[in-house]
Enzyme design. Structure first.
Site, PDB file in Angstrom:
ATOM      1  N   GLU A  67      29.264  86.888  14.598  1.00 27.10           N
ATOM      2  CA  GLU A  67      29.823  87.619  13.462  1.00 27.10           C
ATOM      3  C   GLU A  67      31.124  87.000  12.951  1.00 27.10           C
ATOM      4  O   GLU A  67      31.407  87.077  11.751  1.00 27.10           O
ATOM      5  CB  GLU A  67      30.061  89.089  13.837  1.00 27.10           C
ATOM      6  CG  GLU A  67      28.803  89.902  14.042  1.00 27.10           C
ATOM      7  CD  GLU A  67      28.269  89.861  15.461  1.00 27.10           C
ATOM      8  OE1 GLU A  67      27.273  90.543  15.755  1.00 27.10           O
ATOM      9  OE2 GLU A  67      28.859  89.111  16.293  1.00 27.10           O
ATOM     10  N   PHE A 129      26.765 104.770  22.222  1.00 25.61           N
ATOM     11  CA  PHE A 129      26.457 103.364  22.461  1.00 25.61           C
ATOM     12  C   PHE A 129      26.827 102.541  21.234  1.00 25.61           C
ATOM     13  O   PHE A 129      26.458 102.858  20.111  1.00 25.61           O
ATOM     14  CB  PHE A 129      24.971 103.203  22.778  1.00 25.61           C
ATOM     15  CG  PHE A 129      24.539 101.777  22.946  1.00 25.61           C
ATOM     16  CD1 PHE A 129      24.995 101.010  24.016  1.00 25.61           C
ATOM     17  CD2 PHE A 129      23.682 101.184  22.024  1.00 25.61           C
ATOM     18  CE1 PHE A 129      24.601  99.693  24.166  1.00 25.61           C
ATOM     19  CE2 PHE A 129      23.279  99.860  22.176  1.00 25.61           C
ATOM     20  CZ  PHE A 129      23.747  99.116  23.252  1.00 25.61           C
ATOM     21  N   GLN A 130      27.573 101.481  21.454  1.00 26.30           N
ATOM     22  CA  GLN A 130      28.035 100.569  20.416  1.00 26.30           C
ATOM     23  C   GLN A 130      28.823 101.295  19.322  1.00 26.30           C
ATOM     24  O   GLN A 130      28.758 100.923  18.151  1.00 26.30           O
ATOM     25  CB  GLN A 130      26.865  99.778  19.810  1.00 26.30           C
ATOM     26  CG  GLN A 130      26.283  98.757  20.788  1.00 26.30           C
ATOM     27  CD  GLN A 130      25.350  97.756  20.139  1.00 26.30           C
ATOM     28  OE1 GLN A 130      24.742  98.034  19.115  1.00 26.30           O
ATOM     29  NE2 GLN A 130      25.222  96.577  20.748  1.00 26.30           N
ATOM     30  N   LYS A 179      24.630 105.260  10.314  1.00 26.51           N
ATOM     31  CA  LYS A 179      23.206 104.926  10.334  1.00 26.51           C
ATOM     32  C   LYS A 179      22.365 105.991   9.646  1.00 26.51           C
ATOM     33  O   LYS A 179      21.419 105.668   8.914  1.00 26.51           O
ATOM     34  CB  LYS A 179      22.732 104.733  11.780  1.00 26.51           C
ATOM     35  CG  LYS A 179      21.304 104.221  11.885  1.00 26.51           C
ATOM     36  CD  LYS A 179      20.923 103.887  13.317  1.00 26.51           C
ATOM     37  CE  LYS A 179      19.525 103.275  13.373  1.00 26.51           C
ATOM     38  NZ  LYS A 179      19.147 102.883  14.759  1.00 26.51           N
ATOM     39  N   MET A 495      48.418  70.568  19.069  1.00 28.79           N
ATOM     40  CA  MET A 495      49.702  71.091  18.626  1.00 28.79           C
ATOM     41  C   MET A 495      50.458  71.736  19.779  1.00 28.79           C
ATOM     42  O   MET A 495      51.689  71.621  19.874  1.00 28.79           O
ATOM     43  CB  MET A 495      49.511  72.091  17.481  1.00 28.79           C
ATOM     44  CG  MET A 495      50.809  72.523  16.819  1.00 28.79           C
ATOM     45  SD  MET A 495      51.712  71.152  16.042  1.00 28.79           S
ATOM     46  CE  MET A 495      50.922  71.100  14.437  1.00 28.79           C
TER      47      MET A 495
END
Length: 596
Positions: A67, A129-130, A179, A495
């Site tokens: 993502e 969940f999630q 959802k 760096m």
């Protein structure tokens, strides 16, 4: 920036349709907003939206491998096309993986809309969940964000999101959709009658402030145009050129503004800042008037703020009123769109000239030209014959030319790419400035190539950055997105190693990546379905780049094995005054020496 389509620009049948799911309404809304590309990954909460997306003939979905890649690709698309980029992810970890690119877009004023799925409305707040409160998480890093639980709100929310992302100071907007809102039936209604109380970006500048700025310009003896990324975001480069033609005031272009004014124009002093060149840094420091256009006086430009440009008056022009006098107090604040401001400023200066008032900058230019002659950008090739990274990037810019898009990661290679490639056109230099996000280059180059398929797109990456997001090479290979990647491989976090050399007594704690050995980048590229090349000598640089340029149907990766101890110079050490700029280790420019 492109605005959302209006209801008059879409078929009447699309403005109002019969019953459909919220998910179908979401996809129809994206089509109505003019979206042609979405970068994303499906998952449970967003899955209902992926079913109608399959039937869309307008929207191309690019299936990324992470993502974060979707978010950076949306940024690259937006920067290359000057349209709103779009990314999509599911709830929980899918949404939180977008946090870095959303923050990056927020810092660099990049217009993207991030669409995330959320758990069903009844489960919100139950640690389902999630589940993650992505709206709360992103509140400080978005221009605005939404949680949609009613499917009837989807078209209006999408229209508002695109309007907010593209207007005023551009930036990211997040739309989180439950959802069940995607699953419930609704009726699609698209309208552009957007009413956002309190959101009224000021576009037109105040005429009195513009006239005062013009007066200061013609009265100044050592003025500098301090040009920031806002000039590019506003499409103001044409107006800027007219201003410089009229006044012959020296220009400095920040890291975010490279290309806003051509490097080939002698009035461009180059890049200021921590790794800017001596003339650009010192011009600001010793000026008596700074005209800041779409810049925000960030710490990388000012150095120690209390010592920055002590004798200068400041005209600060920006579309975001929150930036005015945030870091440096402005003597003349001007709020508005940079293109409008500069256009009006040209008219006001012409009026000053007509009245017989002209600025005389002859002595100032003599001083500036002296600094440029004595302290040019350059580098010393390694004595052991190893490949100089500066040489690689310099040759890349020369061979590929100014019409290509160059997308950099973050670190030494980013600074060398800003220094040693000549940028002649706006929008040809893409990088992560404010957040400094390692891993930006490959996915952002992918997004830029999708948005500008006819352009040559080079990602200039470091071996550290490359290993953070190179999985998107699989996306590029499968989706037919032939970007080209130059990996400046010094087997180190370069760096950080430079800072350890200069400030930590050469104690190299955890900066050795051993990436000249593991992994083999050329073989990795081959495994991803790309063309993998390797170059370790200066004699082979041109031929290797030329070979990469002949490949048009596959992504190409070149592993340039470069000198490990090369450093980026000049450098203003962090937290110090710009007066302490160094041109090499322990070496400050001698401004008082008389030229021979």
């Amino acid at each position: 920036m492109s605005e959302p389509r209006t209801s008059r620009e879409i078929p009447a049948a699309m403005s109002m349709s019969g019953p459909m799911s919220g998910a179908a309404s979401l996809i129809r809304s994206l089509e109505a907003a003019g979206v042609d590309t979405v970068f994303g990954i499906p998952g449970g909460a967003i899955l209902p939206a992926y079913d109608p997306l399959l039937d869309s003939t307008q929207i191309r979905h690019v299936l990324v491998r992470h993502e974060q890649g979707a978010g950076h690709a949306a940024e690259g698309y937006a920067l290359a096309t000057r349209r709103v980029g779009v990314c999509m992810a599911t709830s929980g970890p899918g949404a939180t993986n977008l946090v870095t690119p959303i923050t990056d877009a927020h810092m660099d004023s990049v217009p993207i809309v991030a669409i995330t799925g959320q758990v069903p409305s009844a489960a919100i707040g139950t640690d389902a969940f999630q589940e993650a409160d992505i709206r709360g998480i992103t509140l400080p890093i978005t221009k605005h964000n939404y949680l949609v639980t009613d499917p009837d709100d989807i078209p209006r929310t999408i229209a508002e999101a695109f309007h907010i992302a593209a207007s005023g100071r551009p930036g990211p907007v997040l739309v989180d959709v439950a959802k069940d809102a995607l699953q419930k039936p609704t009726t699609f209604r698209w309208s552009v009658d957007i009413d956002l109380p309190g959101y009224r970006p000021v576009i037109r500048p105040h005429a009195k402030q513009v006239r005062e700025a013009a007066r200061l310009i013609v009265e100044a003896h050592r003025p500098v145009l301090y040009v920031g990324g806002g000039v590019i975001r506003a499409g103001a480069w044409g107006a800027l050129r007219r201003l410089v033609e009229l006044t012959s005031i020296p220009v400095v272009t920040t890291l975010m503004a490279r290309g806003a004014f051509p490097d080939s124009d002698r009035r461009n002093l180059g890049m200021p800042g921590m790794h800017g060149n001596v003339a650009a840094v010192t011009s600001l420091q010793r000026s008596d008037l700074i005209v800041a256009l779409g810049a925000r006086f960030d710490d990388r430009v000012t150095g120690k703020l209390s010592t920055f440009a002590p004798l200068a008056k400041v005209v600060h022009a920006d579309i975001d009123p929150a930036e005015i006098s945030k870091n440096r107090v402005a003597d003349v604040p001007i709020v508005g769109d940079c293109k409008e401001i500069i256009t009006d400023l040209v008219v006001a200066i012409e009026a000053e000239h007509a009245a017989g008032r002209h600025g005389d900058y002859t002595a100032w230019w003599q001083q500036l030209d002296g600094w440029r002659r004595r302290f040019p950008l350059g580098y010393t090739p390694p004595e052991n014959g190893e490949l100089a990274p500066e040489y690689v990037i310099e040759r890349l810019g020369s061979l590929v030319g100014p019409d290509a898009l160059y997308v950099a990661g973050v670190g030494q290679h980013q600074m060398w790419a800003a220094q040693f490639i000549s940028y002649e056109h706006p929008g040809t230099w893409l990088n992560s400035g404010g957040l400094g996000t390692m891993g930006f280059a490959v996915p952002a180059a992918m997004g830029a190539k999708v948005g500008r398929p006819d352009a040559t797109v080079w990602a200039i990456d470091g071996d550290g950055c490359f290993q953070m997001t190179n999985q998107e090479l699989a996306t590029c290979a499968i989706e037919g997105i032939p970007i080209k990647v130059a990996v400046i491989n010094n087997a180190s976090l370069g760096m950080v190693r430079q800072w350890q050399t200069l400030f930590y007594n050469e104690r190299y704690s955890n900066t050795d990546l051993d990436s000249r050995r593991i992994p083999d980048f050329a073989s990795l590229a081959d495994a991803y379905g790309c063309v993998g090349l390797r170059c370790d000598t200066a004699e082979d640089v041109d031929a290797t780049i030329d070979k990469a340029m002949t490949v048009d149907d596959q992504p190409v990766v070149i592993d340039f094995g470069v000198h490990r101890d090369a450093m980026v110079w000049p450098m203003v050490p962090a937290g110090t005054s710009n007066d302490e700029i160094q041109i090499a280790r322990g070496m400050a420019p001698d401004f008082d020496r008389t030229e021979e």
